[in-house]
Design a protein around this motif. Structure first.
Motif, PDB file in Angstrom:
ATOM      1  N   ASN A   5       0.866  -1.178   0.000  1.00  0.00           N
ATOM      2  CA  ASN A   5       0.000   0.000   0.000  1.00  0.00           C
ATOM      3  C   ASN A   5       0.901   1.227   0.000  1.00  0.00           C
ATOM      4  O   ASN A   5       1.879   1.284   0.751  1.00  0.00           O
ATOM      5  CB  ASN A   5      -0.891   0.011   1.242  1.00  0.00           C
ATOM      6  CG  ASN A   5      -1.888  -1.121   1.215  1.00  0.00           C
ATOM      7  OD1 ASN A   5      -2.593  -1.310   0.245  1.00  0.00           O
ATOM      8  ND2 ASN A   5      -1.913  -1.905   2.281  1.00  0.00           N
ATOM      9  N   ILE A   6       0.576   2.178  -0.852  1.00  0.00           N
ATOM     10  CA  ILE A   6       1.394   3.386  -0.921  1.00  0.00           C
ATOM     11  C   ILE A   6       0.541   4.600  -0.594  1.00  0.00           C
ATOM     12  O   ILE A   6      -0.672   4.600  -0.807  1.00  0.00           O
ATOM     13  CB  ILE A   6       2.060   3.552  -2.307  1.00  0.00           C
ATOM     14  CG1 ILE A   6       1.011   3.658  -3.407  1.00  0.00           C
ATOM     15  CG2 ILE A   6       3.017   2.411  -2.589  1.00  0.00           C
ATOM     16  CD1 ILE A   6       1.592   4.053  -4.749  1.00  0.00           C
ATOM     17  N   THR A   7       1.203   5.612  -0.080  1.00  0.00           N
ATOM     18  CA  THR A   7       0.522   6.855   0.244  1.00  0.00           C
ATOM     19  C   THR A   7       0.373   7.692  -1.022  1.00  0.00           C
ATOM     20  O   THR A   7       1.024   7.433  -2.042  1.00  0.00           O
ATOM     21  CB  THR A   7       1.321   7.668   1.276  1.00  0.00           C
ATOM     22  OG1 THR A   7       2.554   8.075   0.678  1.00  0.00           O
ATOM     23  CG2 THR A   7       1.582   6.862   2.547  1.00  0.00           C
ATOM     24  N   SER A   8      -0.469   8.697  -0.954  1.00  0.00           N
ATOM     25  CA  SER A   8      -0.629   9.585  -2.106  1.00  0.00           C
ATOM     26  C   SER A   8       0.677  10.332  -2.388  1.00  0.00           C
ATOM     27  O   SER A   8       1.011  10.594  -3.548  1.00  0.00           O
ATOM     28  CB  SER A   8      -1.778  10.567  -1.887  1.00  0.00           C
ATOM     29  OG  SER A   8      -1.584  11.321  -0.720  1.00  0.00           O
ATOM     30  N   GLU A   9       1.450  10.615  -1.339  1.00  0.00           N
ATOM     31  CA  GLU A   9       2.738  11.279  -1.532  1.00  0.00           C
ATOM     32  C   GLU A   9       3.713  10.361  -2.274  1.00  0.00           C
ATOM     33  O   GLU A   9       4.450  10.815  -3.152  1.00  0.00           O
ATOM     34  CB  GLU A   9       3.349  11.700  -0.182  1.00  0.00           C
ATOM     35  CG  GLU A   9       2.608  12.827   0.510  1.00  0.00           C
ATOM     36  CD  GLU A   9       1.411  12.344   1.327  1.00  0.00           C
ATOM     37  OE1 GLU A   9       1.246  11.125   1.526  1.00  0.00           O
ATOM     38  OE2 GLU A   9       0.623  13.200   1.747  1.00  0.00           O
ATOM     39  N   GLU A  10       3.710   9.086  -1.914  1.00  0.00           N
ATOM     40  CA  GLU A  10       4.583   8.130  -2.603  1.00  0.00           C
ATOM     41  C   GLU A  10       4.170   7.966  -4.062  1.00  0.00           C
ATOM     42  O   GLU A  10       5.015   7.876  -4.947  1.00  0.00           O
ATOM     43  CB  GLU A  10       4.572   6.779  -1.885  1.00  0.00           C
ATOM     44  CG  GLU A  10       5.258   6.830  -0.542  1.00  0.00           C
ATOM     45  CD  GLU A  10       5.000   5.601   0.315  1.00  0.00           C
ATOM     46  OE1 GLU A  10       5.870   5.303   1.154  1.00  0.00           O
ATOM     47  OE2 GLU A  10       3.941   4.958   0.148  1.00  0.00           O
ATOM     48  N   TYR A  11       2.867   7.970  -4.303  1.00  0.00           N
ATOM     49  CA  TYR A  11       2.365   7.868  -5.672  1.00  0.00           C
ATOM     50  C   TYR A  11       2.831   9.069  -6.499  1.00  0.00           C
ATOM     51  O   TYR A  11       3.312   8.915  -7.629  1.00  0.00           O
ATOM     52  CB  TYR A  11       0.838   7.774  -5.656  1.00  0.00           C
ATOM     53  CG  TYR A  11       0.220   7.729  -7.028  1.00  0.00           C
ATOM     54  CD1 TYR A  11       0.335   6.594  -7.823  1.00  0.00           C
ATOM     55  CD2 TYR A  11      -0.474   8.820  -7.533  1.00  0.00           C
ATOM     56  CE1 TYR A  11      -0.226   6.545  -9.085  1.00  0.00           C
ATOM     57  CE2 TYR A  11      -1.046   8.785  -8.790  1.00  0.00           C
ATOM     58  CZ  TYR A  11      -0.916   7.640  -9.565  1.00  0.00           C
ATOM     59  OH  TYR A  11      -1.464   7.613 -10.820  1.00  0.00           O
ATOM     60  N   MET A  12       2.708  10.246  -5.939  1.00  0.00           N
ATOM     61  CA  MET A  12       3.152  11.456  -6.646  1.00  0.00           C
ATOM     62  C   MET A  12       4.661  11.431  -6.863  1.00  0.00           C
ATOM     63  O   MET A  12       5.154  11.845  -7.916  1.00  0.00           O
ATOM     64  CB  MET A  12       2.740  12.714  -5.880  1.00  0.00           C
ATOM     65  CG  MET A  12       1.236  12.923  -5.810  1.00  0.00           C
ATOM     66  SD  MET A  12       0.427  12.962  -7.423  1.00  0.00           S
ATOM     67  CE  MET A  12       1.108  14.462  -8.083  1.00  0.00           C
ATOM     68  N   ALA A  13       5.403  10.927  -5.881  1.00  0.00           N
ATOM     69  CA  ALA A  13       6.860  10.817  -6.023  1.00  0.00           C
ATOM     70  C   ALA A  13       7.203   9.870  -7.166  1.00  0.00           C
ATOM     71  O   ALA A  13       8.102  10.157  -7.975  1.00  0.00           O
ATOM     72  CB  ALA A  13       7.489  10.330  -4.720  1.00  0.00           C
ATOM     73  N   MET A  14       6.480   8.744  -7.264  1.00  0.00           N
ATOM     74  CA  MET A  14       6.726   7.798  -8.364  1.00  0.00           C
ATOM     75  C   MET A  14       6.476   8.464  -9.706  1.00  0.00           C
ATOM     76  O   MET A  14       7.256   8.297 -10.647  1.00  0.00           O
ATOM     77  CB  MET A  14       5.823   6.567  -8.232  1.00  0.00           C
ATOM     78  CG  MET A  14       6.296   5.576  -7.217  1.00  0.00           C
ATOM     79  SD  MET A  14       5.449   3.992  -7.335  1.00  0.00           S
ATOM     80  CE  MET A  14       3.756   4.444  -7.078  1.00  0.00           C
ATOM     81  N   LYS A  15       5.384   9.218  -9.816  1.00  0.00           N
ATOM     82  CA  LYS A  15       5.081   9.900 -11.073  1.00  0.00           C
ATOM     83  C   LYS A  15       6.186  10.894 -11.423  1.00  0.00           C
ATOM     84  O   LYS A  15       6.604  10.990 -12.582  1.00  0.00           O
ATOM     85  CB  LYS A  15       3.731  10.602 -10.981  1.00  0.00           C
ATOM     86  CG  LYS A  15       2.561   9.624 -10.972  1.00  0.00           C
ATOM     87  CD  LYS A  15       1.236  10.328 -10.850  1.00  0.00           C
ATOM     88  CE  LYS A  15       0.879  10.980 -12.164  1.00  0.00           C
ATOM     89  NZ  LYS A  15      -0.529  11.421 -12.212  1.00  0.00           N
ATOM     90  N   GLY A  16       6.662  11.620 -10.421  1.00  0.00           N
ATOM     91  CA  GLY A  16       7.735  12.587 -10.657  1.00  0.00           C
ATOM     92  C   GLY A  16       9.024  11.912 -11.086  1.00  0.00           C
ATOM     93  O   GLY A  16       9.726  12.408 -11.974  1.00  0.00           O
ATOM     94  N   ILE A  17       9.330  10.780 -10.468  1.00  0.00           N
ATOM     95  CA  ILE A  17      10.533  10.033 -10.809  1.00  0.00           C
ATOM     96  C   ILE A  17      10.479   9.582 -12.269  1.00  0.00           C
ATOM     97  O   ILE A  17      11.457   9.691 -13.011  1.00  0.00           O
ATOM     98  CB  ILE A  17      10.716   8.831  -9.865  1.00  0.00           C
ATOM     99  CG1 ILE A  17      11.116   9.309  -8.472  1.00  0.00           C
ATOM    100  CG2 ILE A  17      11.732   7.836 -10.415  1.00  0.00           C
ATOM    101  CD1 ILE A  17      11.011   8.239  -7.385  1.00  0.00           C
ATOM    102  N   VAL A  18       9.317   9.087 -12.682  1.00  0.00           N
ATOM    103  CA  VAL A  18       9.155   8.636 -14.071  1.00  0.00           C
ATOM    104  C   VAL A  18       9.308   9.813 -15.024  1.00  0.00           C
ATOM    105  O   VAL A  18      10.001   9.722 -16.040  1.00  0.00           O
ATOM    106  CB  VAL A  18       7.795   7.932 -14.257  1.00  0.00           C
ATOM    107  CG1 VAL A  18       7.510   7.680 -15.727  1.00  0.00           C
ATOM    108  CG2 VAL A  18       7.773   6.618 -13.483  1.00  0.00           C
ATOM    109  N   LEU A  19       8.669  10.920 -14.709  1.00  0.00           N
ATOM    110  CA  LEU A  19       8.753  12.095 -15.583  1.00  0.00           C
ATOM    111  C   LEU A  19      10.182  12.620 -15.685  1.00  0.00           C
ATOM    112  O   LEU A  19      10.623  13.036 -16.757  1.00  0.00           O
ATOM    113  CB  LEU A  19       7.824  13.205 -15.082  1.00  0.00           C
ATOM    114  CG  LEU A  19       6.330  12.946 -15.267  1.00  0.00           C
ATOM    115  CD1 LEU A  19       5.520  14.051 -14.585  1.00  0.00           C
ATOM    116  CD2 LEU A  19       5.976  12.856 -16.743  1.00  0.00           C
ATOM    117  N   ASP A  20      10.906  12.603 -14.554  1.00  0.00           N
ATOM    118  CA  ASP A  20      12.271  13.119 -14.532  1.00  0.00           C
ATOM    119  C   ASP A  20      13.290  12.102 -15.041  1.00  0.00           C
ATOM    120  O   ASP A  20      14.415  12.478 -15.371  1.00  0.00           O
ATOM    121  CB  ASP A  20      12.680  13.530 -13.106  1.00  0.00           C
ATOM    122  CG  ASP A  20      11.863  14.701 -12.589  1.00  0.00           C
ATOM    123  OD1 ASP A  20      11.223  15.393 -13.412  1.00  0.00           O
ATOM    124  OD2 ASP A  20      11.855  14.924 -11.364  1.00  0.00           O
TER     125      ASP A  20
END
Length: 52
Positions: A5-20
């Motif tokens: 289970n991931i937090t919304s912050e972790e989800y946003m971090a994953m999206k940012g990592i992929v984009l960057d």
């Protein structure tokens, strides 16, 4: 197989990592998730062995 289970912050971090395309940050996050999964596995095994 454990469930992560991931937090919304972790989800946003994953999206940012992929984009960057930040491989170092991706590896760091995977290590965090893996430690959490391993801890949950140990907790489940201990609970099973305790009969709880």
């Amino acid at each position: 197989m454990p469930v992560l289970n991931i937090t919304s912050e972790e989800y946003m971090a994953m999206k940012g990592i992929v984009l960057d395309g930040d491989k170092d940050e991706a590896l760091r996050l995977i290590k965090v998730f893996l430690r959490r999964l391993e801890a949950d596995e140990r907790k489940a095994l201990k609970s099973h062995l305790d009969g709880s």
